[in-house]
Design a protein around this motif. Structure first.
Motif, short mmCIF file in Angstrom:
data_model
loop_
_atom_site.label_atom_id
_atom_site.label_comp_id
_atom_site.label_asym_id
_atom_site.label_seq_id
_atom_site.Cartn_x
_atom_site.Cartn_y
_atom_site.Cartn_z
N VAL A 35 0.84 -1.21 0.00
CA VAL A 35 0.00 0.00 0.00
C VAL A 35 0.87 1.26 0.00
N LYS A 36 1.93 1.24 0.78
CA LYS A 36 2.81 2.42 0.82
C LYS A 36 3.50 2.64 -0.51
N ASP A 37 3.94 1.56 -1.15
CA ASP A 37 4.60 1.70 -2.45
C ASP A 37 3.66 2.32 -3.48
N VAL A 38 2.39 1.91 -3.47
CA VAL A 38 1.44 2.35 -4.50
C VAL A 38 0.78 3.67 -4.14
N HIS A 39 0.43 3.86 -2.85
CA HIS A 39 -0.41 5.00 -2.48
C HIS A 39 0.23 5.91 -1.43
N GLY A 40 1.47 5.66 -1.04
CA GLY A 40 2.07 6.40 0.08
C GLY A 40 2.02 7.90 -0.08
N GLU A 41 2.40 8.40 -1.26
CA GLU A 41 2.43 9.85 -1.48
C GLU A 41 1.02 10.45 -1.41
N GLU A 42 0.05 9.75 -1.98
CA GLU A 42 -1.31 10.27 -1.97
C GLU A 42 -1.92 10.20 -0.57
N GLN B 216 -0.25 10.62 2.15
CA GLN B 216 0.34 11.79 2.80
C GLN B 216 -0.41 13.07 2.42
N GLU B 217 -0.74 13.19 1.14
CA GLU B 217 -1.42 14.40 0.65
C GLU B 217 -2.86 14.48 1.15
N VAL B 218 -3.61 13.38 1.06
CA VAL B 218 -5.05 13.42 1.34
C VAL B 218 -5.35 13.26 2.82
N PHE B 219 -4.65 12.34 3.51
CA PHE B 219 -4.95 12.07 4.92
C PHE B 219 -3.97 12.74 5.87
N GLY B 220 -2.87 13.26 5.34
CA GLY B 220 -1.99 14.08 6.16
C GLY B 220 -1.02 13.35 7.04
N PHE B 221 -0.66 12.11 6.72
CA PHE B 221 0.34 11.41 7.51
C PHE B 221 1.10 10.43 6.62
N GLU B 222 2.28 10.05 7.08
CA GLU B 222 3.09 9.07 6.36
C GLU B 222 2.74 7.67 6.88
N LEU B 223 2.35 6.80 5.96
CA LEU B 223 2.01 5.43 6.34
C LEU B 223 3.27 4.71 6.81
N GLU B 224 3.20 4.13 8.02
CA GLU B 224 4.33 3.40 8.58
C GLU B 224 4.14 1.90 8.36
N VAL B 225 5.15 1.26 7.82
CA VAL B 225 5.11 -0.19 7.64
C VAL B 225 5.54 -0.84 8.95
N PRO B 226 4.71 -1.70 9.54
CA PRO B 226 5.05 -2.27 10.86
C PRO B 226 6.24 -3.22 10.79
N GLN B 227 7.06 -3.16 11.82
CA GLN B 227 8.19 -4.07 11.93
C GLN B 227 7.74 -5.37 12.61
N VAL B 228 8.37 -6.47 12.23
CA VAL B 228 8.07 -7.75 12.86
C VAL B 228 9.31 -8.19 13.65
N PRO B 229 9.08 -8.94 14.74
CA PRO B 229 7.79 -9.39 15.27
C PRO B 229 7.04 -8.27 15.98
N PHE B 230 5.70 -8.40 16.03
CA PHE B 230 4.88 -7.47 16.79
C PHE B 230 5.11 -7.72 18.28
N PRO B 231 4.97 -6.68 19.11
CA PRO B 231 5.02 -6.91 20.57
C PRO B 231 3.93 -7.89 20.99
N ARG B 232 4.17 -8.58 22.11
CA ARG B 232 3.25 -9.57 22.64
C ARG B 232 3.10 -9.39 24.14
N LEU B 233 1.87 -9.49 24.61
CA LEU B 233 1.58 -9.49 26.04
C LEU B 233 0.63 -10.65 26.32
N THR B 234 0.88 -11.38 27.40
CA THR B 234 -0.12 -12.35 27.84
C THR B 234 -1.28 -11.58 28.47
N MET B 235 -2.41 -12.25 28.62
CA MET B 235 -3.56 -11.60 29.25
C MET B 235 -3.20 -11.17 30.67
#
Length: 439
Positions: free
Chosen positions: A258-265, A267-286
């Motif tokens: 999505v960032k490759d195809v629509h990242g610039e737009e 930024q222009e339309v919604f006003g922020f830079e899309l961040e690609v999440p890093q893996v692994p995601f954080p984890r918490l037990t209940m």
């Protein structure tokens, strides 16, 4: 003459073209008319000298904005024009559909001046013309394609499960019941049982993107009675961790596309830079999540002692963002008391299950499933289910079924998080809720 997209006009300088779209703006001056025409690829200025054709000029003067037009004319390079540095010199104009005056609302003003969301949903086709909505559904298309691409690259098959069921797909709650010939049927709450049937059938890896239905009388910004669910199931897992790792890699892949195809737009339309999440995601037990909430001085309602309410999800999401600069966090090891009967137990009271919270919003529930017939039967009874009511499902596990797990994720909730939108009604083509069946 074939139609030319407005976004492609730069390749047609000094050529006569046909463009089609909506009358976005009309500036009607004494001797000249400027028409701004819009299609989904952009906008262009069209110039018409009134003395050249007064009858045409009079017809143009009467047009309301948003009229559907077909225009032919010569494309001219004109650096003084703000819209792309070119214009079309009008040769002919056909009114395909004249817009009534006034419009139900002005869709192209400042967002803060738009009417209330519920009113805009009454006129959804008009609301969809806003560039924010056009981009949203372009992002949705790119994202769904990326999800499928990721799965296919990793050996998954797409499935399409039935949405009419002879028995509940998960529990007796939140069901839409309807007449079905001489009996009754239910609208599917999820493809869960049929995904597991595919595991028993030896498909090993399946996914589905399709509608599901929940008779939930909620009026929140995150609930719908019909929504699109993104589902996956995979065999021969060692634990729910295999499922979580697959999902976080998939989401990283989709965000990057999505960032490759629509990242610039974005930024222009919604006003922020899309961040690609890093893996692994954080984890918490209940247990860790509830301990964290105490540290944050967030008080859980007593009836949610085994669960998380929306406020708790937001508090945890904010903490994870501040500490790890991450929008996603897995909450694992949920109590069996708040999980479906088919989640595999861990110990006496826990389960091998997880939720994924994104931007403070729960978007996924997943687990390793219980694949052993006798254990599954006892867990169903423990939840108050009768074996007769789910006999077709229990049969899947009678003749050899591999260890497996999967998840269900709401497409619209994912879009809410990705584009930082406040209400799920804005992320779906047509919203369905307890009091909305139109348009």
């Amino acid at each position: 003459m074939e139609r030319t997209s407005i976004g492609d006009l730069r390749n047609h300088i000094d050529q006569t073209v046909k463009v089609q779209g909506w009358l976005h703006v009309l500036r009607d001056q004494k001797k000249i008319q400027f028409i701004v025409l819009r299609d989904r690829t952009g906008q262009v200025q069209i110039t018409h000298w009134k003395p050249n054709d007064m009858p045409l000029a009079e017809m143009i003067s009467e047009l309301g904005t948003e009229s559907a037009l077909t225009v032919t004319g010569k494309v001219v390079d004109n650096p003084s024009v703000k819209l792309g540095g070119l214009e079309i010199q009008l040769e002919s104009l056909v009114v395909e559909n004249k817009a009534e005056i006034p419009l139900p609302f002005e869709p192209f003003g400042e967002i803060d001046n738009l009417p209330a969301l519920d009113y805009r949903l009454d006129w959804r086709y008009m609301d969809l013309r806003r560039k924010q909505n056009l981009l949203l559904f372009q992002v949705q298309t790119t994202m769904e394609h990326a999800l499928r691409e990721f799965w296919v690259k990793n050996g998954f098959m797409e499935m399409h499960s039935p949405k009419l069921m002879g028995s509940p797909s998960e529990s007796g709650a939140e069901l839409f019941e309807l007449a079905y010939f001489e009996t009754k049927a239910y609208l599917a709450q999820s493809p869960q049982f049929y995904k597991q049937m595919a595991m028993a059938g030896g498909f090993e890896k399946v996914f589905e993107i399709g509608p599901v239905f929940r008779a939930d009388p909620s009026f929140t910004s995150r609930h719908m009675t019909e929504f699109t669910s993104i589902d996956m199931e995979m065999s021969w897992v060692e634990s729910e961790e295999d499922v979580m790792q697959n999902q976080e890699k998939m989401l990283q892949y989709a965000y990057q596309r999505v960032k490759d195809v629509h990242g610039e737009e974005i930024q222009e339309v919604f006003g922020f830079e899309l961040e690609v999440p890093q893996v692994p995601f954080p984890r918490l037990t209940m247990g860790e999540a509830h301990a964290l909430l105490k540290e944050l001085k967030y008080e859980m309602p007593p009836e949610k002692s085994n669960d998380l309410d929306p406020g708790a999800e937001r508090a945890i999401g904010q903490y994870i963002k501040e500490k790890y600069n991450h929008d996603f966090v897995y909450i694992t090891d949920w109590p069996f008391a708040v999980r479906p009967f088919y989640h595999m137990k861990r110990g006496e009271n826990g389960t091998r299950s997880f939720d994924l919270i994104a931007g403070g919003l729960e978007i996924t529930t997943g687990a390793q499933r219980e694949h052993r017939y006798d254990v599954l039967l006892e867990q169903a009874k423990e939840k108050g289910l009768t074996p007769e009511g789910i006999s077709f499902y229990l049969d899947f596990f009678r003749y050899g079924c591999p260890p497996h797990g999967g998840y269900g994720m709401g497409l619209s909730r994912l879009l809410m998080v990705m584009l930082k939108l406040p209400n799920i009604r804005e992320t779906v083509y047509l919203f369905r809720g307890p009091n909305r069946l139109q348009p």
